[in-house]
Structures are given as C-alpha cells and as structure tokens.
Design a protein around this motif. Structure first.
Motif, PDB file in Angstrom:
ATOM      1  N   ASN A  68      37.125 102.967  40.372  1.00 63.97           N
ATOM      2  CA  ASN A  68      36.338 102.659  41.565  1.00 63.97           C
ATOM      3  C   ASN A  68      36.494 103.710  42.677  1.00 63.97           C
ATOM      4  OD1 ASN A  68      34.358 100.861  42.585  1.00 63.97           O
ATOM      5  ND2 ASN A  68      35.864  99.991  43.979  1.00 63.97           N
ATOM      6  N   LEU A  69      37.034 104.880  42.358  1.00 67.67           N
ATOM      7  CA  LEU A  69      37.194 105.918  43.386  1.00 67.67           C
ATOM      8  C   LEU A  69      35.874 106.602  43.728  1.00 67.67           C
ATOM      9  CD1 LEU A  69      40.605 107.578  42.478  1.00 67.67           C
ATOM     10  CD2 LEU A  69      40.053 106.114  44.432  1.00 67.67           C
ATOM     11  N   ILE A  70      34.999 106.758  42.739  1.00 69.49           N
ATOM     12  CA  ILE A  70      33.684 107.372  42.972  1.00 69.49           C
ATOM     13  C   ILE A  70      32.643 106.284  42.774  1.00 69.49           C
ATOM     14  CG2 ILE A  70      32.071 109.198  42.301  1.00 69.49           C
ATOM     15  CD1 ILE A  70      34.812 110.268  43.214  1.00 69.49           C
ATOM     16  N   ARG A  71      31.789 106.125  43.789  1.00 67.35           N
ATOM     17  CA  ARG A  71      30.751 105.088  43.739  1.00 67.35           C
ATOM     18  C   ARG A  71      29.406 105.689  44.127  1.00 67.35           C
ATOM     19  NH1 ARG A  71      35.033 103.954  46.179  1.00 67.35           N
ATOM     20  NH2 ARG A  71      34.242 103.849  48.301  1.00 67.35           N
ATOM     21  N   HIS A  72      28.449 105.588  43.224  1.00 68.11           N
ATOM     22  CA  HIS A  72      27.085 106.053  43.492  1.00 68.11           C
ATOM     23  C   HIS A  72      26.202 104.832  43.687  1.00 68.11           C
ATOM     24  CE1 HIS A  72      27.244 110.211  41.344  1.00 68.11           C
ATOM     25  NE2 HIS A  72      28.271 110.009  42.128  1.00 68.11           N
ATOM     26  N   ARG A  73      25.571 104.754  44.820  1.00 67.57           N
ATOM     27  CA  ARG A  73      24.576 103.706  45.037  1.00 67.57           C
ATOM     28  C   ARG A  73      23.215 104.378  44.948  1.00 67.57           C
ATOM     29  NH1 ARG A  73      25.248  98.821  46.557  1.00 67.57           N
ATOM     30  NH2 ARG A  73      27.272  99.245  47.499  1.00 67.57           N
ATOM     31  N   LEU A  74      22.471 104.052  43.892  1.00 68.67           N
ATOM     32  CA  LEU A  74      21.116 104.576  43.710  1.00 68.67           C
ATOM     33  C   LEU A  74      20.164 103.612  44.400  1.00 68.67           C
ATOM     34  CD1 LEU A  74      21.280 105.676  39.962  1.00 68.67           C
ATOM     35  CD2 LEU A  74      21.801 107.004  42.019  1.00 68.67           C
ATOM     36  N   LEU A  75      19.547 104.073  45.450  1.00 72.03           N
ATOM     37  CA  LEU A  75      18.668 103.232  46.265  1.00 72.03           C
ATOM     38  C   LEU A  75      17.241 103.268  45.721  1.00 72.03           C
ATOM     39  CD1 LEU A  75      20.113 104.493  49.648  1.00 72.03           C
ATOM     40  CD2 LEU A  75      20.654 102.335  48.492  1.00 72.03           C
ATOM     41  N   PRO A  76      16.470 102.224  45.945  1.00 76.37           N
ATOM     42  CA  PRO A  76      15.108 102.178  45.406  1.00 76.37           C
ATOM     43  C   PRO A  76      14.142 103.177  46.030  1.00 76.37           C
ATOM     44  CG  PRO A  76      15.570 100.216  46.701  1.00 76.37           C
ATOM     45  CD  PRO A  76      16.848 100.995  46.607  1.00 76.37           C
ATOM     46  N   ASN A  77      14.534 103.841  47.110  1.00 71.27           N
ATOM     47  CA  ASN A  77      13.656 104.812  47.776  1.00 71.27           C
ATOM     48  C   ASN A  77      13.960 106.251  47.351  1.00 71.27           C
ATOM     49  OD1 ASN A  77      16.103 105.146  49.051  1.00 71.27           O
ATOM     50  ND2 ASN A  77      15.287 105.046  51.124  1.00 71.27           N
ATOM     51  N   ASN A  78      14.563 106.416  46.167  1.00 70.33           N
ATOM     52  CA  ASN A  78      14.895 107.736  45.622  1.00 70.33           C
ATOM     53  C   ASN A  78      15.998 108.446  46.407  1.00 70.33           C
ATOM     54  OD1 ASN A  78      11.848 107.268  45.083  1.00 70.33           O
ATOM     55  ND2 ASN A  78      12.545 108.589  43.442  1.00 70.33           N
ATOM     56  N   ARG A  79      16.802 107.711  47.121  1.00 68.83           N
ATOM     57  CA  ARG A  79      17.953 108.250  47.837  1.00 68.83           C
ATOM     58  C   ARG A  79      19.217 107.707  47.176  1.00 68.83           C
ATOM     59  NH1 ARG A  79      17.834 112.267  51.213  1.00 68.83           N
ATOM     60  NH2 ARG A  79      19.478 111.348  52.441  1.00 68.83           N
ATOM     61  N   TYR A  80      20.314 108.443  47.325  1.00 65.32           N
ATOM     62  CA  TYR A  80      21.587 107.943  46.846  1.00 65.32           C
ATOM     63  C   TYR A  80      22.625 108.104  47.945  1.00 65.32           C
ATOM     64  CZ  TYR A  80      23.427 112.660  46.209  1.00 65.32           C
ATOM     65  OH  TYR A  80      23.867 113.935  46.427  1.00 65.32           O
ATOM     66  N   ASP A  81      23.673 107.313  47.824  1.00 65.23           N
ATOM     67  CA  ASP A  81      24.779 107.358  48.761  1.00 65.23           C
ATOM     68  C   ASP A  81      26.048 107.315  47.917  1.00 65.23           C
ATOM     69  OD1 ASP A  81      26.776 106.780  50.677  1.00 65.23           O
ATOM     70  OD2 ASP A  81      25.311 105.772  51.950  1.00 65.23           O
ATOM     71  N   GLU A  82      26.861 108.368  47.997  1.00 62.16           N
ATOM     72  CA  GLU A  82      28.073 108.447  47.188  1.00 62.16           C
ATOM     73  C   GLU A  82      29.298 108.259  48.063  1.00 62.16           C
ATOM     74  OE1 GLU A  82      30.608 111.827  44.856  1.00 62.16           O
ATOM     75  OE2 GLU A  82      28.456 111.754  44.437  1.00 62.16           O
TER      76      GLU A  82
END
Length: 108
Positions: A43-57
């Motif tokens: 759980n050290l690296i977390r990628h949130r793939l958002l529905p608007n083609n953006r990501y937040d790591e």
C-alpha cells in the motif's frame, strides 16, 4: 454587455473539434473498467485513476505526490505527469504492471 445566453452561445461556438474529441474520449474513458484505486501489496504506492482521464498517485504518507493524465487503450495505459514525466503499464489478469511495480485493484 452580453447576456448569459449570448455568452453561453459564444462559448459553444468557440469550441474546437479537438475539444469535442477530447470530451468524447473522456466519456469513453469514464466507462472503462480500470477507473478506481490501484495499489502495491504494501500500500505504499497508490494510483487513483479518475473517470476524467486524470490520475493522482500517492507515495507512502505523501498524498498527491504525482498527478497527471492517462489514456487506456485496450489493456495498456499511458501516463503523462503534469511535470512532463511519461510512463506506461499494462493490465494483465486484473493486475496493473507499471514501472517495475505491481498494483492491485482496491475496493473503494
């Protein structure tokens, strides 16, 4: 002075075909099965793939360590970080392989 209706019409008229194409891609991306949270086993690296083609790591305790846009084509993902860094990965059997990391789908 433009009325709100004339202002809205002006904005719509100024829309370019590229913008319309980007909106279409965004709507298609929003429905792809990979939107959501992916993380390494620790759980050290977390990628949130958002529905608007953006990501937040997120990395460790640092939330939003990296942000940018992404594009999924089939089972392949391309990332473009806001700082100019690029990366890619592949989804294989429900697992994301990216930059030497293995990320697993997490419930939200």
């Amino acid at each position: 002075m433009l009325t709100p209706i004339l202002m809205a019409a002006s904005l719509l008229a100024a829309s370019s075909p590229a913008t319309a194409q980007e909106n279409k891609m965004s709507n298609e991306q929003a429905s792809h099965p990979y939107v959501g949270l992916w993380s390494t086993a620790d759980n050290l690296i977390r990628h949130r793939l958002l529905p608007n083609n953006r990501y937040d790591e997120a990395r460790g305790r640092r939330e939003s360590a990296y942000q940018g846009r992404y594009l999924v084509t089939g089972n392949h993902i391309d990332y473009w970080d806001d700082t100019g860094f690029t990366a890619d990965g592949d989804f294989i059997d429900g697992v994301l392989y990216h930059g030497g990391m293995i990320l697993y789908r997490q419930p939200e």
